[in-house]
Design a protein around this motif. Structure first.
Motif, mmCIF file in Angstrom:
data_model
loop_
_atom_site.group_PDB
_atom_site.id
_atom_site.type_symbol
_atom_site.label_atom_id
_atom_site.label_comp_id
_atom_site.label_asym_id
_atom_site.label_seq_id
_atom_site.Cartn_x
_atom_site.Cartn_y
_atom_site.Cartn_z
ATOM 1 N N THR A 272 35.597 10.595 57.673
ATOM 2 C CA THR A 272 34.692 9.470 57.930
ATOM 3 C C THR A 272 33.346 9.674 57.238
ATOM 4 O O THR A 272 32.299 9.342 57.784
ATOM 5 C CB THR A 272 34.487 9.283 59.445
ATOM 6 O OG1 THR A 272 33.963 10.512 59.997
ATOM 7 C CG2 THR A 272 35.780 8.918 60.150
ATOM 8 N N ASP A 307 40.451 3.418 59.481
ATOM 9 C CA ASP A 307 41.132 2.133 59.667
ATOM 10 C C ASP A 307 42.628 2.229 59.434
ATOM 11 O O ASP A 307 43.343 1.223 59.530
ATOM 12 C CB ASP A 307 40.541 1.087 58.705
ATOM 13 C CG ASP A 307 39.071 0.811 58.984
ATOM 14 O OD1 ASP A 307 38.683 0.844 60.168
ATOM 15 O OD2 ASP A 307 38.322 0.578 58.017
ATOM 16 N N ALA A 312 43.589 4.088 63.840
ATOM 17 C CA ALA A 312 43.005 2.896 64.471
ATOM 18 C C ALA A 312 43.863 2.385 65.619
ATOM 19 O O ALA A 312 43.351 1.775 66.563
ATOM 20 C CB ALA A 312 42.829 1.798 63.425
ATOM 21 N N GLN A 327 33.683 7.460 64.112
ATOM 22 C CA GLN A 327 33.861 6.058 63.732
ATOM 23 C C GLN A 327 35.116 5.516 64.382
ATOM 24 O O GLN A 327 36.032 6.267 64.729
ATOM 25 C CB GLN A 327 33.988 5.905 62.209
ATOM 26 C CG GLN A 327 32.713 6.103 61.427
ATOM 27 C CD GLN A 327 32.917 5.803 59.945
ATOM 28 O OE1 GLN A 327 33.823 5.079 59.562
ATOM 29 N NE2 GLN A 327 32.057 6.381 59.110
ATOM 30 N N GLY A 328 35.162 4.208 64.521
ATOM 31 C CA GLY A 328 36.367 3.552 65.022
ATOM 32 C C GLY A 328 36.776 4.084 66.369
ATOM 33 O O GLY A 328 35.965 4.174 67.299
#
Length: 550
Positions: A272, A307, A312, A327-328
């Motif tokens: 990330t 992603d 994800a 992230q995510g």
């Protein structure tokens, strides 16, 4: 919550964030357990009793990695001197022949530093031929093998030695060896008069060897800042040795152990923005080979980004880990310099081994595939169901083994893929294994994302035979809930291995069939798709995957 340590340079800071509050709560008791047992400090002082009496003999000769940031310092001057000699002779192209721990770390170090390194961790004739096609007059070959008998690496050495001689180059002056003291390779190198032999610390296992000669020699010759790498590891070392709940390695180990206890046996790794290139490929071997045994363990799943499918949309059988800022849907993130991250994950993996009750330093199931491959090469074992295809669909031959999961009515590659995915157990995984050219056939890696998107289960991708020195241990020794898609391809221009009764193509085929045979003996479904024409076959395969309903 997070913990971090910093050196005098901010880029060397490492931090572990347990982003998910529920996971943080579950991890806290395990962190307290490790602190109470003084696990981190005992690991640092190389206490071989941490993993129980059965593991003690192996652990007693595998723990010197905890001080490599100090003990590897004398190597720096030797590597610098050799690099200067080679540059003065116009030799500035470094080719590394090595498998597993002998190639994964230097590849990450060089890619992160932005310096070129040609890595040979393959038996694909096309990929090896491409390395041979480079300017041999500017080339030094680093032959790296802990055991000194790795068949792939020995084959590369023989091929390059012959190529140097054919080009009128003194092969001995262009071959540098990294191996353990007393290995067959060390003896051979001395007898052959190779340019330099670096003897690594024999008390460090291959997957923990990033900061030994195995990681430092090829990276240093290629031009990476290996002194800075050791500096960053040294900046992290004191904190990772501390017996407190804020120790990043303790927190990471506790989080992974707690997740596993609730059924999250996969660790999905996505970069990330860490600034490190390819870290998950290195961590994959460390985690899988260290923990995947006795029917348990953590399966690392390297994905393309936060992603990507598998990260994800991770289910409750997986823990998404961001290598870089959270992230995510990341549940954990680790940030910091490469040297610090190497040491962090090594500590955490060894501590997870204690929590799982296994020996993180052996690899009891790796040898089975090697034996099967050797038997096929020696024609001592029939290839069994791999000889005659179950069906042929255009440029793709279909072979199935490991039970009766493929019904007689299957007529196409797409049908076979549907059947394989249908055979995946609940909370299982799909492993895609490509015995192809990592450069020319790189598009095959798209299969991971396409299959993961369609089947909804964790899906890994590995280049063969490289993964045999990595996740191959987990496939046989870890949780037995995987299904396996092998992709092999016809060889247009094979390469003989000087002094051996086989070619690279024959070795590659034997490795694929041997591993598939062992997996089938474990009762795992194995689908092998053989591309009789690589270009047309890849196109046909990708179209077949797209026919599988999402």
């Amino acid at each position: 919550m997070s913990t971090e340590i910093r050196s005098s340079e901010s880029h060397a800071a490492i931090a572990v964030d347990i982003v998910h509050s529920g996971l943080a709560a579950d991890a806290a008791p395990l962190a307290d357990q490790l602190v109470g047992e003084r696990a981190a400090s005992r690991l640092t002082t190389q206490d071989a009793t941490l993993w129980g009496p059965d593991a003690e003999p192996e652990a007693s000769i595998r723990l010197a990695w905890t001080t490599l940031h100090e003990t590897s310092r004398p190597l720096l001057a030797e590597i610098d001197a050799l690099a200067a000699e080679l540059r003065a002779e116009g030799v500035d192209r470094v080719v590394l022949a090595g498998m597993g721990g002998s190639s994964l770390a230097p590849e990450v170090i060089c890619a992160t530093a932005g310096v070129p390194l040609v890595v040979l961790d393959t038996t694909d004739p096309g990929q090896v031929a491409e390395a041979l096609a480079g300017d041999l007059r500017r080339t030094v070959l680093v032959v790296s093998s802990k055991s000194g008998s790795t068949v792939e690496t020995d084959s590369h050495r023989r091929i390059f030695e012959s190529a140097f001689a054919q080009d009128g180059i003194d092969a001995g002056s262009r071959i540098v060896v990294v191996t353990d003291p007393g290995s067959p390779l060390a003896a051979l190198a001395e007898e052959a008069g190779y340019r330099k032999v670096f003897l690594a610390d024999p008390h460090v296992g291959g997957r923990y060897s990033a900061l030994t000669a195995f990681g430092l020699v090829p990276a240093g010759l290629a031009g990476a800042d290996i002194a800075g790498l050791l500096d960053d590891a040294a900046a992290a070392a004191g904190r990772l040795a501390a017996d407190d709940a804020d120790n990043p390695a303790v927190r990471l180990a506790a989080a992974l152990g707690a997740a596993h206890a609730t059924g999250a046996e996969k660790v999905v790794l996505a970069d990330t923005g860490s600034g490190i290139t390819g870290f998950a490929d290195w961590a994959e071997q460390l985690i899988a080979e260290s923990t995947g045994k006795e029917g348990t363990g953590l399966l690392p799943v390297a994905v393309e980004g936060p992603d990507a499918p598998g990260f994800a949309d991770a289910r409750d059988d997986a823990t998404p880990v961001a290598v870089g800022p959270a992230q995510g849907d990341a549940r954990i993130s680790t940030t910091g310099s490469l040297g610090g991250q190497f040491l962090l994950w090594e500590y955490a993996t060894a501590l997870v081994g204690r929590l799982l009750g296994i020996n993180p330093f052996d690899q009891p199931d790796v040898e089975a595939a090697k034996k099967a491959a050797r038997a096929l090469l020696d024609e001592q074992s029939p290839a069994g169901p791999a000889v005659t295809p179950t069906l042929v669909d255009g440029p793709v031959e279909v072979y199935a083994s490991g039970g009766s999961w493929l019904s007689p009515g299957v007529a196409t590659v797409a049908d076979a893929l549907r059947a394989l995915l249908a055979a995946t157990p609940d909370h299982g995984y799909v492993a895609v294994q490509a015995y192809l050219d990592r450069i020319d056939d790189a598009s095959i890696a798209l299969l991971r994302t396409e299959l993961a998107r369609r089947c909804g289960v964790q899906t890994t991708f590995g280049w063969g035979p490289r993964f045999l020195h990595s996740t191959g241990q987990y496939h046989k020794g870890g949780h037995q809930n995987g299904v396996f898609l092998q992709v092999t391809g016809a060889v247009d221009a094979d390469l003989p291995v000087p002094g051996r009764p086989y070619t690279l193509g024959e070795l590659q085929r034997a490795q694929a069939l041997g591993d598939g045979q062992v997996l089938a003996e474990h009762g795992r479904p194995v689908l092998r798709l053989h591309l009789t024409d690589r270009i047309a076959g890849l196109s046909h395969l990708i179209k077949a995957v797209q026919e599988v309903k999402a």
